[in-house]
Design an enzyme around this catalytic site. Structure first.
Site, PDB file in Angstrom:
ATOM      1  N   GLN A 134     -42.322 -42.723 -98.795  1.00  9.15           N
ATOM      2  CA  GLN A 134     -41.965 -41.340 -99.127  1.00  9.15           C
ATOM      3  C   GLN A 134     -42.829 -40.356 -98.341  1.00  9.15           C
ATOM      4  O   GLN A 134     -44.061 -40.389 -98.436  1.00  9.15           O
ATOM      5  CB  GLN A 134     -42.132 -41.085-100.622  1.00  9.15           C
ATOM      6  CG  GLN A 134     -41.234 -41.949-101.506  1.00  9.15           C
ATOM      7  CD  GLN A 134     -41.913 -43.191-102.015  1.00  9.15           C
ATOM      8  OE1 GLN A 134     -42.607 -43.885-101.269  1.00  9.15           O
ATOM      9  NE2 GLN A 134     -41.724 -43.483-103.300  1.00  9.15           N
ATOM     10  N   GLN A 156     -37.736 -41.477 -95.298  1.00  8.28           N
ATOM     11  CA  GLN A 156     -37.489 -41.489 -96.735  1.00  8.28           C
ATOM     12  C   GLN A 156     -37.922 -40.161 -97.348  1.00  8.28           C
ATOM     13  O   GLN A 156     -39.000 -39.645 -97.060  1.00  8.28           O
ATOM     14  CB  GLN A 156     -38.252 -42.642 -97.400  1.00  8.28           C
ATOM     15  CG  GLN A 156     -37.973 -42.772 -98.890  1.00  8.28           C
ATOM     16  CD  GLN A 156     -38.583 -44.024 -99.496  1.00  8.28           C
ATOM     17  OE1 GLN A 156     -39.083 -44.886 -98.791  1.00  8.28           O
ATOM     18  NE2 GLN A 156     -38.526 -44.133-100.811  1.00  8.28           N
ATOM     19  N   ASP A 157     -37.027 -39.587 -98.190  1.00  6.82           N
ATOM     20  CA  ASP A 157     -37.331 -38.350 -98.933  1.00  6.82           C
ATOM     21  C   ASP A 157     -37.576 -37.152 -98.014  1.00  6.82           C
ATOM     22  O   ASP A 157     -38.540 -36.406 -98.183  1.00  6.82           O
ATOM     23  CB  ASP A 157     -38.550 -38.562 -99.836  1.00  6.82           C
ATOM     24  CG  ASP A 157     -38.291 -39.528-100.970  1.00  6.82           C
ATOM     25  OD1 ASP A 157     -37.161 -40.047-101.059  1.00  6.82           O
ATOM     26  OD2 ASP A 157     -39.214 -39.785-101.748  1.00  6.82           O
ATOM     27  N   ASP A 180     -32.766 -42.069 -99.855  1.00 12.13           N
ATOM     28  CA  ASP A 180     -32.823 -40.898-100.763  1.00 12.13           C
ATOM     29  C   ASP A 180     -33.273 -39.635-100.023  1.00 12.13           C
ATOM     30  O   ASP A 180     -34.079 -38.860-100.546  1.00 12.13           O
ATOM     31  CB  ASP A 180     -33.792 -41.180-101.918  1.00 12.13           C
ATOM     32  CG  ASP A 180     -33.456 -42.439-102.682  1.00 12.13           C
ATOM     33  OD1 ASP A 180     -32.284 -42.847-102.697  1.00 12.13           O
ATOM     34  OD2 ASP A 180     -34.386 -43.051-103.260  1.00 12.13           O
ATOM     35  N   ARG A 236     -27.219 -42.167-105.257  1.00 13.43           N
ATOM     36  CA  ARG A 236     -27.580 -42.923-106.450  1.00 13.43           C
ATOM     37  C   ARG A 236     -28.344 -41.974-107.370  1.00 13.43           C
ATOM     38  O   ARG A 236     -29.007 -41.030-106.908  1.00 13.43           O
ATOM     39  CB  ARG A 236     -28.398 -44.160-106.119  1.00 13.43           C
ATOM     40  CG  ARG A 236     -29.750 -43.900-105.453  1.00 13.43           C
ATOM     41  CD  ARG A 236     -30.515 -45.198-105.268  1.00 13.43           C
ATOM     42  NE  ARG A 236     -31.807 -44.998-104.614  1.00 13.43           N
ATOM     43  CZ  ARG A 236     -32.728 -45.966-104.511  1.00 13.43           C
ATOM     44  NH1 ARG A 236     -32.505 -47.163-105.045  1.00 13.43           N
ATOM     45  NH2 ARG A 236     -33.867 -45.723-103.893  1.00 13.43           N
TER      46      ARG A 236
END
Length: 321
Positions: A134, A156-157, A180, A236
């Site tokens: 992250q 990520q993120d 994500d 998700r």
């Protein structure tokens, strides 16, 4: 009569003060008012209703930028989207001065707390790398935030629409990432954006509160990238009541036929609301979508107007590339 004239004159002066713009220039080479973006932000008066425009000249500004909640109505304009870059390289597992991990929220390159913020022609990135986990590029909590013709780069993120209660708009932007890479609790409207999927993962991980009707709405966006075929889910649920809709979007071959993932929790299938309407492209396979997702009817899709989604706020959607 003279007393009335004085009152009206004073009122006009006050109103003119509200309409004026305060202008600041940032240039790394020293040719502006400030050499760093943070210095310009610090110069913005607290709680001002006056618009402050911060012009940022070409350059790479490696600094952790924080717009506090006290800095209202700030607009940042980059000289060139591809050459005006705000960057940092923090990541969730990096230790602070006490030896404690900074976490996902501590990893962002740019933080926006102040309401009424807008940005144009900027690149905001996190260069920690794909193996860092992250690592947030942009973290937005302020209400009525608008980003036009901006790039958000990471893995990520990448984009943390922190919220909750924040309303955000992304127009003509480029957003890339892996797992994500668009996530958070805010209500966010994405229009005419290019969403670039790298490696494999999930485009969204919304954490929409139960009390909010709309989470993420993607309209007329292009979801593509260099990821392998069938390697990305549309979303998700980070929290049970996640809400995401893709409307009139072009979905690339990267999108998995089933479309959506329930994050290993069966109850999320009944609480999350995932929807599509008249999407196109090789990634749009409505007959193969998970049964708990929705293909909107014309009547249902008509409810997704920007004013309804953003609870009465109608931002200016015009922009230039």
């Amino acid at each position: 009569m003279r007393h009335l004239i004085l009152i009206l004159t004073g009122l006009l002066l006050v109103l003119s003060g509200y309409s004026q713009q305060r202008k600041l220039v940032v240039a790394a080479d020293g040719s502006g008012d400030y050499k760093t973006v943070q210095q310009a932000i610090n110069a913005v008066p607290d709680s001002s209703q006056q618009l402050t425009v911060i012009y940022i000249k070409k350059g790479v500004y490696k600094e952790k930028v924080i717009l506090p909640a006290t800095k209202l109505n700030v607009k940042m304009i980059g000289q060139d989207k591809n050459a005006t870059i705000l960057t940092y390289d923090d990541y969730h597992a990096r230790k602070d001065s006490t030896g404690k991990e900074i976490g996902t929220s501590g990893s962002a390159s740019v933080y926006i707390y102040g309401a009424g913020f807008s940005a144009e022609n900027l690149t905001i990135q996190n260069t920690a790398g794909i193996d860092a986990g992250q690592a947030v590029a942009l973290w937005v909590a302020g209400d009525k935030a608008v980003f036009k013709n901006c790039c958000f780069l990471g893995f990520q993120d990448t984009l943390y629409t922190f919220g909750p209660g924040s309303r955000q708009v992304y127009i003509g932007c480029y957003i890339e990432g892996t797992v994500d890479f668009i996530f958070g609790a805010a209500t966010a409207w994405f229009q005419d954006c290019d969403i670039f999927c790298k490696k494999k993962g999930y485009v969204t991980a919304a954490s929409t509160p139960d009390s909010v009707k709309y989470g993420y709405v993607f309209k007329n966006c292009r979801i593509a990238g260099n990821a392998p075929d069938q390697s990305f889910y549309l979303g998700r649920p980070w929290r049970p009541f996640a809400k995401v809709a893709y409307i009139n979007c072009e979905l690339g071959r990267q999108i998995i036929a089933t479309g959506w993932d329930h994050w290993g929790k069966e109850s999320n299938k009944t609480t999350a609301y995932y929807a599509e309407y008249k999407n196109t492209g090789p990634g749009f396979k409505p007959a193969e979508r998970v049964t708990w997702s929705h293909q909107l009817t014309d009547q249902e899709a008509a409810e997704y107007t920007i004013i309804k989604v953003l609870n009465g706020w109608n931002p200016d959607l015009t922009y230039k590339k």
